[in-house]
Design a protein around this motif. Structure first.
Motif, PDB file in Angstrom:
ATOM      1  N   ASN A 103     -24.430   3.290   7.102  1.00  0.00           N
ATOM      2  CA  ASN A 103     -24.430   4.727   7.346  1.00  0.00           C
ATOM      3  C   ASN A 103     -25.834   5.245   7.642  1.00  0.00           C
ATOM      4  O   ASN A 103     -26.040   6.023   8.582  1.00  0.00           O
ATOM      5  CB  ASN A 103     -23.836   5.451   6.129  1.00  0.00           C
ATOM      6  N   ALA A 117     -17.339   4.028   9.842  1.00  0.00           N
ATOM      7  CA  ALA A 117     -18.337   4.339  10.870  1.00  0.00           C
ATOM      8  C   ALA A 117     -17.694   4.380  12.255  1.00  0.00           C
ATOM      9  O   ALA A 117     -17.990   5.266  13.071  1.00  0.00           O
ATOM     10  CB  ALA A 117     -19.458   3.300  10.843  1.00  0.00           C
ATOM     11  N   ASP A 177     -18.019   8.135  12.993  1.00  0.00           N
ATOM     12  CA  ASP A 177     -19.347   8.313  13.595  1.00  0.00           C
ATOM     13  C   ASP A 177     -19.378   8.135  15.106  1.00  0.00           C
ATOM     14  O   ASP A 177     -20.332   8.566  15.755  1.00  0.00           O
ATOM     15  CB  ASP A 177     -20.348   7.342  12.955  1.00  0.00           C
TER      16      ASP A 177
END
Length: 592
Positions: A388, A433, A437
Motif C-alpha cells: 500500500n 490494491a 487502487d
C-alpha cells in the motif's frame, strides 16, 4: 456550564464572559448539573471536585460521560483524595485556586481546541470506516466476478478441449517476465555516499516474539553506522500487547543498549495491525530516515552504511534491501521460499534499472520520514502495509530503489499450513490494491511504463493462476501425445506465441539462481523444485477468493516466528487482528 458553590461560580462566570465565552448556566450540585447537561449539552463543563449534596464532581462527571462533553476540574479538593479518581475520568484539564483569568483562558481555549481536534479525528475515522466498508463491498463484487469469469473460462475450455485463448492471454505476462529477467542483467545506476549521513530510526513491531526478539535487537543495535564517532541511529521496538515474555526480554535489553527505546501498546488499543504499530513508532522517531524490520530480522553490521547511499537522491524516497532466509536448509518449503525472495529481489532490481520503480517489502524497507509524513503515515486499513505504501509513494511521483548489495535475513515459515495463511494475507493485499487502487493509478500522471509495471505487479496472483493451469494443460497434452500419439486438448496459437507463453516462467528463476552462484546441476534441480512448489498458487487463489468473499471485516494475520525454538509444537500458528477500529492507541513510552 459551571458547577461550583454560588459565589465561586459567579466570579468564574464573569471572568469567562470577559474573555469572550458564554456561560449557559451555573449550579452547585451534581444532580442539577446532570439535568442541565442533558438539556443543553454545553461545549464544556467546569466542575468542582467537591460539591454540595451526595454526589461529588468526579461521580457527576462519570454520570454524564456518555454525553462526550469535555470536563475541566476546578481543584477545590484541599485533601487531594479525589484527584486520582478525577484523573481516571480523562478530563481536559485542572484549574487550581485561585481561579486566575489568564489560567482560565489558557485551559478553556486549550480544551476547546483539543475537543475540536478529537471530534475531527473521530469524524475522519468514521468517514474512513464508511469508505473502507464501501471498498469491502467493491472487493467482494470484483472477487465474485473474477472467480466467476476465470472458473467459467477454465471449465468451459476443459469441456471443449481447447485452451487456445490461454496461450494468447499468457503471452503478454510471459513477455514481461522474460523482459524483466533480461533487464536484470543490466547494471544499476551508481550511488553516491552522503557527505553527512542522515540519522536513522529503526523500528520493529513485536507481538509475542519471545523466540526471536533478542537476536533481532542485538543484530540491529550493533550495526556499524556512526557519524563523528557517535551512533547515528536509534532503535525503537513497539511491543504490541504481547502476552508472552517479549516485554521481559525487551526490559532486559533496554538496560544493555542505550539507543534502544521501547513503546508498549496495551489493550484495548493493541492488536489492531502492523500499520498502527508503525504509526505509533513514527510519532517519537527522531530519524530523517525510517527503517522497518520484522521481529525475526537479522542484518550484517555494515547494513545501513551500504544501503543509505541509495537514498542520496532528491527524488528517491525509499529503498528495499534484498531478503534472504536464514533457515533455508530446514526443509523443502523453506528452501523454496529463499529462492522465491531472491526472485522477487531480482524483479524489483529490474524495475529499479528501468526507472527506479521498485516495491517495498515488509522487512528491510527504508523510507525517508518526510515521504511517510506527506502520505499521512501507514494506512491502518491496509492488509499489506508495505504494498500500500509503495503504490501511494509511486502515485505521488516518488521513486523507490533496490539494494542487493546487502540483505536482511528472516525466518521462513516451515509448514504448508503456515505458508497458506501467510500467503493468503499477501494475496488479499494484492487484490485489494488491484480492485481499489487501480483507478487512482490510471488517473495519476505516471509514465505509461510505470503505470503498467504497477498494475502488472498487483495482478501477480490472478496471472499465476492461469500460468499454472496452463502448465497442467500442457502436461495433459504431453501425456496424451506420449501414450496416444495426439493432443487431447487443442492449443492452436502460433508456435512462437505458445512457446513464449510456456517458457516465460523460467528465465527469471534461472538468472536468480545463477546470481547466487548455484552450480548448473543445482540450478536445474532447484528450477524444477521451485516450479513444483509454485503450483500452490492455484489453491491459494481460490482460498484467497473464499476468504475475501466471506470476511465481514479486514483482519491482519501475524506470522509466527519460532527462531531457534523452531521445533516447538504450537497450537496457534498465527494471530488475527481486526483492522480499522483503532482511533488513537494507548501508549506507554519507556526509554532508558
Amino acid at each position: 456550564m459551571i458547577v461550583e458553590e454560588e459565589s465561586v461560580s459567579l466570579d468564574i462566570k464573569q471572568k469567562i464572559e470577559n474573555i469572550g465565552h458564554n456561560v449557559i448556566d451555573t449550579t452547585n450540585t451534581g444532580k442539577n448539573a446532570i439535568k442541565i447537561a442533558k438539556k443543553y449539552k454545553p461545549d464544556m463543563i467546569l466542575i468542582g471536585i467537591n460539591l454540595k449534596g451526595n454526589m461529588n464532581g468526579v461521580e457527576t462527571a462519570k454520570k454524564i460521560e456518555y454525553l462526550d462533553i469535555p470536563i475541566i476540574y476546578l481543584d477545590n479538593d484541599e485533601t487531594g483524595k479525589n484527584i486520582e479518581n478525577a484523573i481516571m475520568t480523562y478530563p481536559f484539564g485542572f484549574i487550581s485556586k485561585p481561579y486566575d483569568s489568564t489560567e482560565l483562558e489558557h485551559v478553556i481555549n486549550f480544551g476547546i481546541k483539543k475537543c475540536a481536534e478529537d471530534l475531527n479525528k473521530i469524524k475522519k475515522v468514521e468517514n474512513d470506516v464508511k469508505r473502507k466498508n464501501k471498498e469491502l463491498l467493491i472487493e467482494k463484487i470484483c472477487v465474485a466476478a473474477m472467480i466467476g469469469i476465470s472458473s467459467t473460462l477454465i471449465i468451459t475450455s476443459f469441456l471443449y478441449f481447447n485452451f487456445t485463448w490461454m496461450q494468447w492471454l499468457l503471452f503478454i505476462p510471459s513477455c514481461v517476465m522474460i523482459f524483466l529477467a533480461l533487464a536484470n542483467l543490466l547494471k544499476q545506476e551508481k550511488v553516491t555516499p552522503y557527505e553527512v549521513p542522515p540519522f536513522v530510526t529503526m523500528m520493529v513491531p513485536a507481538h509475542n516474539e519471545e523466540h526471536t526478539i533478542e537476536d533481532c535487537v542485538r543484530s540491529l543495535a550493533n550495526v556499524n553506522y556512526y557519524y563523528k564517532g557517535k551512533k547515528n541511529f536509534e532503535l525503537i521496538v513497539i511491543n504490541d500487547g504481547s502476552e508472552d515474555r517479549t516485554g521481559e526480554v525487551l526490559s532486559r535489553l533496554k538496560e544493555e543498549f542505550d539507543n534502544l527505546k521501547v513503546i508498549t501498546r496495551v489493550p484495548p488499543r493493541s492488536g489492531k495491525g502492523k500499520s498502527y504499530v508503525l504509526n505509533d513508532g513514527l510519532r517519537i522517531a527522531k530519524g530523517e530516515v525510517i527503517a522497518v524490520f520484522d521481529a525475526d530480522a537479522r542484518v550484517d553490521d555494515d547494513y545501513l552504511s551500504i544501503i543509505m547511499p541509495y537514498l542520496n537522491d532528491e527524488n528517491v524516497k525509499g529503498v528495499q534491501s534484498r531478503v534472504k532466509i536464514y533457515n533455508k536448509d530446514e526443509n523443502f518449503l523453506t528452501a523454496m521460499q529463499n529462492i522465491e525472495f531472491g526472485l522477487f529481489g531480482n524483479i524489483v532490481r529490474a524495475k529499479d534499472i528501468l526507472g527506479k520503480a521498485g516495491f517495498l517489502g515488509g522487512n528491510g524497507q527504508i523510507v525517508k520520514k518526510e515521504a511517510i509524513t506527506a502520505l499521512g503515515g501507514w494506512d491502518g486499513f491496509a492488509i499489506t502495509e508495505d504494498l500500500n505504501l509503495s503504490i501511494r509513494m509511486m502515485v505521488k511521483g516518488f521513486e523507490i530503489r533496490y539494494c542487493g548489495e546487502t540483505c536482511v535475513y528472516q525466518e521462513a515459515v516451515p509448514t504448508w499450513k503456515q505458508l497458506f495463511r501467510q500467503r493468503a494475507r499477501w494475496a488479499i493485499g494484492n487484490f485489494e490494491a488491484l480492485f481499489i487502487d487501480t483507478p487512482n493509478i490510471l488517473k495519476s500522471k505516471l509514465p505509461l511504463l510505470r503505470t503498467f509495471g504497477i498494475i502488472e505487479h498487483i495482478s501477480f496472483y490472478i496471472l499465476n493462476l492461469f500460468i499454472f493451469i496452463g502448465f497442467i494443460v500442457l502436461g495433459i497434452d504431453v501425456f496424451s501425445y506420449y501414450y496416444q500419439n495426439h493432443f487431447i486438448i487443442e492449443m492452436n496459437a502460433p508456435l512462437i506465441i505458445g512457446l513464449i507463453s510456456a517458457i516465460g516462467f523460467f528465465p527469471g528463476v534461472i538468472i536468480s539462481l545463477n546470481r547466487d552462484n548455484f552450480s548448473i546441476p543445482s540450478i536445474l534441480t532447484n528450477v524444477i523444485g521451485y516450479w513444483i512448489y509454485s503450483f500452490h498458487l492455484i489453491p491459494l487463489f481460490f482460498i484467497t477468493c473464499y476468504q475475501m468473499l466471506t470476511r465481514k471485516e479486514r483482519t491482519w494475520a501475524k506470522t509466527l516466528h519460532l527462531g531457534n525454538d523452531g521445533k516447538l509444537k504450537v497450537k496457534g500458528e498465527m494471530t488475527e487482528f481486526k483492522i480499522g477500529d483503532n482511533i488513537d492507541a494507548t501508549i506507554s513510552y519507556d526509554s532508558k
